[in-house]
Design a protein around this motif. Structure first.
Motif, short mmCIF file in Angstrom:
data_model
loop_
_atom_site.label_atom_id
_atom_site.label_comp_id
_atom_site.label_asym_id
_atom_site.label_seq_id
_atom_site.Cartn_x
_atom_site.Cartn_y
_atom_site.Cartn_z
N PRO A 1 -48.13 -32.41 54.25
CA PRO A 1 -48.35 -31.70 55.51
C PRO A 1 -48.88 -30.29 55.28
O PRO A 1 -48.58 -29.67 54.24
N TYR A 2 -49.69 -29.82 56.22
CA TYR A 2 -50.21 -28.45 56.11
C TYR A 2 -50.29 -27.83 57.50
O TYR A 2 -50.24 -28.54 58.51
N PHE A 3 -50.38 -26.52 57.53
CA PHE A 3 -50.43 -25.79 58.81
C PHE A 3 -51.32 -24.57 58.60
O PHE A 3 -51.13 -23.83 57.63
N ILE A 4 -52.29 -24.37 59.50
CA ILE A 4 -53.15 -23.18 59.39
C ILE A 4 -52.46 -22.05 60.14
O ILE A 4 -52.13 -22.20 61.33
N LEU A 5 -52.26 -20.96 59.45
CA LEU A 5 -51.60 -19.81 60.08
C LEU A 5 -52.59 -18.65 60.18
O LEU A 5 -53.26 -18.32 59.20
N GLY A 6 -52.68 -18.06 61.39
CA GLY A 6 -53.51 -16.88 61.55
C GLY A 6 -52.66 -15.65 61.24
O GLY A 6 -52.09 -15.54 60.15
N LEU A 7 -52.52 -14.77 62.23
CA LEU A 7 -51.63 -13.62 62.03
C LEU A 7 -50.18 -13.98 62.36
O LEU A 7 -49.31 -13.12 62.33
N GLY A 8 -49.96 -15.22 62.76
CA GLY A 8 -48.60 -15.63 63.12
C GLY A 8 -48.12 -14.90 64.37
O GLY A 8 -46.92 -14.68 64.55
N ALA A 9 -49.05 -14.54 65.25
CA ALA A 9 -48.69 -13.73 66.43
C ALA A 9 -48.28 -14.58 67.62
O ALA A 9 -47.91 -14.04 68.66
N ASN A 10 -48.37 -15.89 67.47
CA ASN A 10 -47.93 -16.76 68.56
C ASN A 10 -47.09 -17.91 68.03
O ASN A 10 -47.02 -18.97 68.66
N VAL A 11 -46.46 -17.68 66.89
CA VAL A 11 -45.76 -18.76 66.18
C VAL A 11 -44.29 -18.41 66.02
O VAL A 11 -43.95 -17.31 65.62
N LEU A 12 -43.43 -19.41 66.33
CA LEU A 12 -42.02 -19.29 66.00
C LEU A 12 -41.76 -20.20 64.80
O LEU A 12 -41.86 -21.43 64.91
N ALA A 13 -41.49 -19.58 63.67
CA ALA A 13 -41.29 -20.34 62.42
C ALA A 13 -39.80 -20.63 62.23
O ALA A 13 -38.96 -19.73 62.38
N SER A 14 -39.51 -21.88 61.92
CA SER A 14 -38.12 -22.33 61.78
C SER A 14 -37.37 -21.56 60.69
O SER A 14 -37.94 -21.24 59.64
N ASP A 15 -36.07 -21.36 60.93
CA ASP A 15 -35.22 -20.75 59.90
C ASP A 15 -35.17 -21.63 58.65
O ASP A 15 -34.87 -21.15 57.56
N ARG A 16 -35.45 -22.93 58.85
CA ARG A 16 -35.42 -23.85 57.70
C ARG A 16 -36.73 -23.82 56.92
O ARG A 16 -36.88 -24.53 55.92
N GLY A 17 -37.69 -23.04 57.39
CA GLY A 17 -38.95 -22.92 56.67
C GLY A 17 -39.87 -24.10 56.92
O GLY A 17 -39.76 -24.81 57.92
N ILE B 1 -45.84 -20.25 73.08
CA ILE B 1 -45.74 -20.14 71.62
C ILE B 1 -45.78 -21.51 70.93
O ILE B 1 -45.43 -22.52 71.53
N ARG B 2 -46.20 -21.50 69.68
CA ARG B 2 -46.28 -22.73 68.88
C ARG B 2 -45.13 -22.74 67.88
O ARG B 2 -44.78 -21.69 67.32
N LEU B 3 -44.56 -23.91 67.69
CA LEU B 3 -43.45 -24.03 66.74
C LEU B 3 -43.97 -24.44 65.37
O LEU B 3 -44.87 -25.27 65.27
N LEU B 4 -43.40 -23.85 64.34
CA LEU B 4 -43.77 -24.18 62.96
C LEU B 4 -42.51 -24.59 62.21
O LEU B 4 -41.55 -23.81 62.14
N GLY B 5 -42.51 -25.82 61.69
CA GLY B 5 -41.33 -26.32 60.98
C GLY B 5 -40.43 -27.13 61.90
O GLY B 5 -40.80 -27.42 63.03
N ASP B 6 -39.25 -27.46 61.40
CA ASP B 6 -38.35 -28.35 62.15
C ASP B 6 -37.37 -27.58 63.01
O ASP B 6 -36.76 -26.61 62.55
N PHE B 7 -37.23 -28.03 64.25
CA PHE B 7 -36.26 -27.47 65.19
C PHE B 7 -35.46 -28.63 65.77
O PHE B 7 -35.99 -29.74 65.88
N ASP B 8 -34.22 -28.35 66.18
CA ASP B 8 -33.40 -29.43 66.74
C ASP B 8 -33.91 -29.86 68.11
O ASP B 8 -34.01 -31.03 68.41
N ALA B 9 -34.27 -28.85 68.95
CA ALA B 9 -34.67 -29.19 70.32
C ALA B 9 -36.12 -28.80 70.54
O ALA B 9 -36.50 -27.67 70.26
N PRO B 10 -36.95 -29.74 71.03
CA PRO B 10 -38.35 -29.36 71.32
C PRO B 10 -38.41 -28.43 72.52
O PRO B 10 -37.62 -28.60 73.47
#
Ligand SMILES: Cc1cc2nc3c(=O)[nH]c(=O)nc-3n(C[C@H](O)[C@H](O)[C@H](O)COP(=O)(O)OP(=O)(O)OC[C@H]3O[C@@H](n4cnc5c(N)ncnc54)[C@H](O)[C@@H]3O)c2cc1C
Length: 304
Positions: free
Chosen positions: A61-77, A293-302
């Motif tokens: 899996p891969y993900f293109i990241l810009g400045l990460g200004a609209n991304v919530l990245a999971s605590d699990r990475g 916002i866009r989610l990055l990584g795994d979260f329990d609730a969508p």
């Protein structure tokens, strides 16, 4: 595979452009997120094409990241490969401007001004790369990025293509890039001839209008406007939610549609604030707010 992939990425992208276990909190404006297994900066489009082909083939899996200004990245990475675009060229002929996907909006707007091209002043101060701005169709003050975009070079399942304006499906915070797995390589904009001094003045005025926005780490407005005349920030404020807090994440007292990180907030804290706001607004108005916002990584609730 871990070591093999690491060495392969180093071989393809250059050893200094590949990091392992890189904290996403260093690459998102909310300053949250666990570690990315691999974090790669790609300096040219040919390398990007080869990299994507390889990752697809290797089922990584891969993900293109810009400045990460609209991304919530999971605590699990993120267990895959985060790709940041290091190609940033900007050129123009007459009023036709080209920008690589890795260029920042700030540089593009400044370039346009310096070359007497008007039409992007409203975007002054929005943290974004050209790729992220195009994906999100970012906007402000009644304008949006898509209104000036005429062509986009993309990578589509290993093939480089050029999409025309009618294929881009631009709408309010929407684009074809949310529907199709295209990677944005570069964008062509049609601007107008203008006077650099007047353009600069307009940019200064836009910055002044943005001066009241929260200064703490955030991702800008969290929720989309559900319909004309529904002012999300005002609605959230009316329900007394300004200052609502979980850990170090809170609804900004300066702008109720911002959730800010006032210290050591986690992605989970932010998500809990977001969900509480969503639930409270839904209960009071019957409207379910849709996060921008866009989610990055795994979260329990969508959330979207
Ligand atoms: C203080 C602040 C103020 C803001 N103000 C505004 C505002 O006024 N208006 C507004 O609209 N937004 C605003 N935002 C949100 C943000 O700036 C925009 O959404 C911006 O477009 C995000 O760009 P980015 O490069 O950071 O993309 P990222 O957040 O890194 O990524 C966003 C999405 O784009 C995708 N993406 C990025 N590059 C590519 C590519 N090359 N190919 C394919 N997909 C790609 C990512 O995978 C992700 O899904 C603000 C944010 C902050 C922090």
């Amino acid at each position: 595979m871990d070591d093999t992939l690491y060495h392969y990425l180093q071989h393809l992208c250059g050893a200094t452009n590949v990091k392992r276990d890189e904290p996403l909190s260093k690459h998102t404006t909310w300053r949250v997120g666990g570690n990315a297994a691999y974090f790669v900066t790609v300096l040219d489009k040919n390398t990007l094409c080869r990299l994507i082909s390889a990752l697809v083939f290797l089922d990584q899996p891969y993900f293109i990241l810009g400045l990460g200004a609209n991304v919530l990245a999971s605590d699990r990475g993120y267990h895959g490969v985060i790709i940041q675009l290091g190609f940033t060229e900007i050129t123009h002929t007459d009023d036709f401007l080209y920008a690589d996907a890795g260029a920042t909006l700030g540089t593009v707007v400044g370039y346009a001004r310096d070359h007497g091209l008007t039409g992007l002043e409203w975007a002054t101060g929005i943290p974004a790369t050209v790729g992220g701005a195009t994906f999100m169709n970012c906007g402000a003050f009644g304008h949006s990025w898509g209104e000036r975009v005429v062509l986009v070079d993309v990578l589509d399942r290993g093939v480089v293509k050029t999409l025309t304006a009618n294929q881009l499906n631009f709408g309010y915070r929407h684009s074809v890039f949310m529907e199709q797995p295209y990677l944005i390589l570069g964008v062509y904009l049609r601007l107008d001839q203008g006077d650099p001094a007047i353009i600069n003045q307009a940019m200064t005025e836009v910055l002044a209008k943005r001066a009241g926005h929260p200064r703490e780490p955030s991702a800008g407005s969290v929720f989309k406007r559900p319909r004309d005349g529904f002012y999300v920030g005002a609605e959230i404020e009316k329900l007394g939610l300004k200052g609502y807090r979980v850990g170090d994440a809170l609804v900004s007292p300066a702008h109720a549609n911002f959730i800010v990180n006032v210290g050591q907030a986690t992605a989970d804290d932010i998500l809990r604030v977001l969900t509480h706001v969503q639930d409270t607004v839904a209960a009071a108005t019957g409207v379910t707010l849709d996060p921008e916002i866009r989610l990055l990584g795994d979260f329990d609730a969508p959330v979207n």
